[in-house]
Motif scaffolding. Structure first.
Motif, PDB file in Angstrom:
ATOM      1  N   ILE A 119      14.418   8.790   1.482  1.00  0.00           N
ATOM      2  CA  ILE A 119      15.154   8.891   0.217  1.00  0.00           C
ATOM      3  C   ILE A 119      14.326   8.426  -0.978  1.00  0.00           C
ATOM      4  CG2 ILE A 119      17.476   8.830   1.174  1.00  0.00           C
ATOM      5  CD1 ILE A 119      17.531   5.832   0.801  1.00  0.00           C
ATOM      6  N   GLY A 120      13.074   8.042  -0.755  1.00  0.00           N
ATOM      7  CA  GLY A 120      12.162   7.784  -1.857  1.00  0.00           C
ATOM      8  C   GLY A 120      12.314   6.472  -2.588  1.00  0.00           C
ATOM      9  N   VAL A 121      13.235   5.612  -2.160  1.00  0.00           N
ATOM     10  CA  VAL A 121      13.447   4.340  -2.850  1.00  0.00           C
ATOM     11  C   VAL A 121      12.561   3.254  -2.258  1.00  0.00           C
ATOM     12  CG1 VAL A 121      15.820   4.926  -3.456  1.00  0.00           C
ATOM     13  CG2 VAL A 121      15.345   3.705  -1.319  1.00  0.00           C
ATOM     14  N   TRP A 122      12.412   2.167  -3.007  1.00  0.00           N
ATOM     15  CA  TRP A 122      11.635   1.017  -2.537  1.00  0.00           C
ATOM     16  C   TRP A 122      12.557   0.056  -1.792  1.00  0.00           C
ATOM     17  CZ3 TRP A 122       6.400   0.549  -2.754  1.00  0.00           C
ATOM     18  CH2 TRP A 122       5.731   1.530  -3.498  1.00  0.00           C
ATOM     19  N   ALA A 123      12.119  -0.377  -0.625  1.00  0.00           N
ATOM     20  CA  ALA A 123      12.980  -1.152   0.270  1.00  0.00           C
ATOM     21  C   ALA A 123      12.139  -2.136   1.068  1.00  0.00           C
ATOM     22  CB  ALA A 123      13.715  -0.207   1.219  1.00  0.00           C
TER      23      ALA A 123
ATOM     24  N   ASP B 182      11.543  -2.801 -12.790  1.00  0.00           N
ATOM     25  CA  ASP B 182      10.115  -2.517 -12.617  1.00  0.00           C
ATOM     26  C   ASP B 182       9.886  -1.277 -11.758  1.00  0.00           C
ATOM     27  OD1 ASP B 182       9.565  -4.771 -14.104  1.00  0.00           O
ATOM     28  OD2 ASP B 182       9.103  -6.041 -12.363  1.00  0.00           O
ATOM     29  N   LEU B 183      10.817  -1.006 -10.835  1.00  0.00           N
ATOM     30  CA  LEU B 183      10.653   0.111  -9.908  1.00  0.00           C
ATOM     31  C   LEU B 183      11.442   1.352 -10.318  1.00  0.00           C
ATOM     32  CD1 LEU B 183      11.012  -1.924  -6.588  1.00  0.00           C
ATOM     33  CD2 LEU B 183       8.881  -1.044  -7.565  1.00  0.00           C
ATOM     34  N   ALA B 184      12.165   1.271 -11.424  1.00  0.00           N
ATOM     35  CA  ALA B 184      13.095   2.336 -11.808  1.00  0.00           C
ATOM     36  C   ALA B 184      12.426   3.693 -11.942  1.00  0.00           C
ATOM     37  CB  ALA B 184      13.799   1.963 -13.109  1.00  0.00           C
ATOM     38  N   ASP B 185      11.213   3.741 -12.469  1.00  0.00           N
ATOM     39  CA  ASP B 185      10.529   5.014 -12.685  1.00  0.00           C
ATOM     40  C   ASP B 185       9.866   5.555 -11.427  1.00  0.00           C
ATOM     41  OD1 ASP B 185      11.265   4.991 -15.339  1.00  0.00           O
ATOM     42  OD2 ASP B 185       9.401   4.025 -16.010  1.00  0.00           O
ATOM     43  N   GLU B 186       9.938   4.805 -10.334  1.00  0.00           N
ATOM     44  CA  GLU B 186       9.278   5.224  -9.091  1.00  0.00           C
ATOM     45  C   GLU B 186      10.251   5.334  -7.924  1.00  0.00           C
ATOM     46  OE1 GLU B 186       5.265   3.345  -8.489  1.00  0.00           O
ATOM     47  OE2 GLU B 186       6.077   1.955  -9.981  1.00  0.00           O
ATOM     48  N   GLY B 187      11.520   5.551  -8.213  1.00  0.00           N
ATOM     49  CA  GLY B 187      12.514   5.697  -7.160  1.00  0.00           C
ATOM     50  C   GLY B 187      13.557   4.612  -7.156  1.00  0.00           C
ATOM     51  N   GLY B 188      13.244   3.459  -7.744  1.00  0.00           N
ATOM     52  CA  GLY B 188      14.203   2.369  -7.812  1.00  0.00           C
ATOM     53  C   GLY B 188      14.261   1.537  -6.550  1.00  0.00           C
ATOM     54  N   LEU B 189      15.059   0.493  -6.599  1.00  0.00           N
ATOM     55  CA  LEU B 189      15.229  -0.440  -5.482  1.00  0.00           C
ATOM     56  C   LEU B 189      16.392   0.012  -4.613  1.00  0.00           C
ATOM     57  CD1 LEU B 189      14.373  -3.218  -4.259  1.00  0.00           C
ATOM     58  CD2 LEU B 189      16.107  -4.259  -5.748  1.00  0.00           C
TER      59      LEU B 189
ATOM     60  N   LEU C 218       6.734  -8.072  -0.385  1.00  0.00           N
ATOM     61  CA  LEU C 218       6.188  -6.856   0.213  1.00  0.00           C
ATOM     62  C   LEU C 218       7.298  -5.818   0.382  1.00  0.00           C
ATOM     63  CD1 LEU C 218       3.851  -5.308   1.498  1.00  0.00           C
ATOM     64  CD2 LEU C 218       4.360  -6.461   3.667  1.00  0.00           C
ATOM     65  N   LEU C 219       7.136  -4.673  -0.257  1.00  0.00           N
ATOM     66  CA  LEU C 219       8.094  -3.574  -0.147  1.00  0.00           C
ATOM     67  C   LEU C 219       7.387  -2.298   0.296  1.00  0.00           C
ATOM     68  CD1 LEU C 219      10.236  -3.905  -3.422  1.00  0.00           C
ATOM     69  CD2 LEU C 219      10.843  -4.686  -1.117  1.00  0.00           C
ATOM     70  N   ILE C 220       8.181  -1.381   0.841  1.00  0.00           N
ATOM     71  CA  ILE C 220       7.674  -0.053   1.178  1.00  0.00           C
ATOM     72  C   ILE C 220       8.523   0.981   0.449  1.00  0.00           C
ATOM     73  CG2 ILE C 220       6.701  -0.706   3.416  1.00  0.00           C
ATOM     74  CD1 ILE C 220       9.826   1.339   3.556  1.00  0.00           C
ATOM     75  N   GLN C 221       7.939   2.141   0.207  1.00  0.00           N
ATOM     76  CA  GLN C 221       8.713   3.257  -0.328  1.00  0.00           C
ATOM     77  C   GLN C 221       9.132   4.136   0.838  1.00  0.00           C
ATOM     78  OE1 GLN C 221       6.798   5.939  -3.142  1.00  0.00           O
ATOM     79  NE2 GLN C 221       8.730   6.164  -4.249  1.00  0.00           N
ATOM     80  N   ARG C 222      10.443   4.307   1.014  1.00  0.00           N
ATOM     81  CA  ARG C 222      10.967   5.035   2.160  1.00  0.00           C
ATOM     82  C   ARG C 222      10.659   6.524   2.041  1.00  0.00           C
ATOM     83  NH1 ARG C 222      16.597   2.627   4.248  1.00  0.00           N
ATOM     84  NH2 ARG C 222      16.721   4.780   4.977  1.00  0.00           N
ATOM     85  N   GLY C 223      10.320   7.108   3.179  1.00  0.00           N
ATOM     86  CA  GLY C 223      10.023   8.527   3.189  1.00  0.00           C
ATOM     87  C   GLY C 223      11.255   9.400   3.129  1.00  0.00           C
TER      88      GLY C 223
END
Length: 251
Positions: free
Chosen positions: A133-137, A228-235, A126-131
């Motif tokens: 800096i936009g990355v997945w964390a 997998d997350l590179a195009d959506e902000g990355g990890l 389970l990950l969230i996209q941070r508001g």
């Protein structure tokens, strides 16, 4: 070392003064060291003595105004020193950045829940996209004053994803340590307690609070996850050590 407050500030994402490896240690003299102050406007005077936002836990404009460093050092996740002038010193050494973009001077305790569902090739995280800096964390955040890290883990998870695990204990505490957070400076930094929860199946998750999205993602390899997350902000790079510890434990 003695650093006075300054009117010369840089953006909060400024990389700071370059610090050679051989000068990172605080015990190595560096008379010409001039770190960049990245303190944002809301943490400078006179704003700091006005309306204080709820994430600001220290209202002192300078850490030498704080009197409980002995207690803070005793409670710290990562041991740290305080200079003769009353400035907390980042336990990893000089960072090239001064001031703070965090709620407290010195260590800022955080809590990070690592929630996985399934096993083997079917395992999801389970990950969230941070508001900010936009990355997945990992979902998570700062421990509130008077709150324990385990309580913060459960609270942050519920606030950011809607997943309520308050009725169960974590399966294990994965890691307690320094986090290479993008806001860290010489005198304010993040240290986290990461707790692992192993679920049999995926449960519904909805983003809220500081998260703009929440998602279950396949979790068998960190590099693959990053790709997998590179195009959506990355990890979020600072969470890679926690995720590595999780995979080591699970495998």
């Amino acid at each position: 070392m003695n650093h006075a407050l300054t009117d010369h500030y840089a953006p909060v994402d400024h990389p700071g003064t370059d610090v050679p490896d051989h000068l990172r240690n605080w015990n190595i003299p560096w008379p010409g060291y001039l770190p960049v102050d990245i303190t944002p406007p809301e943490l400078r005077l006179p704003a700091l003595v006005g309306t204080v936002e709820n994430w600001i836990t220290d209202t002192a404009a300078s850490p030498d105004q704080i009197t409980d460093w002995a207690q803070r050092r005793q409670n710290a996740v990562v041991p740290f020193q305080v200079s003769a002038q009353g400035w907390p010193l980042n336990p990893t050494g000089r960072t090239g950045r001064w001031g703070r973009n965090l709620g407290s001077w010195g260590e800022n305790a955080a809590a990070d829940p690592v929630v996985v569902a399934g096993v083997g090739a079917q395992r999801h995280l389970l990950l969230i996209q941070r508001g900010d800096i936009g990355v997945w964390a990992l979902p998570g955040g700062m421990v509130d004053p008077g709150e324990t890290a385990p309580a913060a883990v459960v609270r942050e998870l519920a606030e950011e994803t809607g997943v309520d695990l308050s009725s169960r204990a974590p399966d294990t505490i994965l890691r307690r340590g320094y986090v290479a957070d993008w806001r860290n400076t010489d005198c304010a930094w993040v240290a986290s307690t990461a707790a692992l929860y192993e679920l049999a199946d995926i449960v519904p998750a909805t983003a809220a609070d500081d998260a703009v999205a929440a998602r279950w993602v396949p979790f068998t390899d960190i590099d693959q996850l990053d790709a997998d997350l590179a195009d959506e902000g990355g990890l979020y790079a600072a969470h890679r050590p926690i995720l590595a510890a999780a995979l080591d434990h699970l495998n």
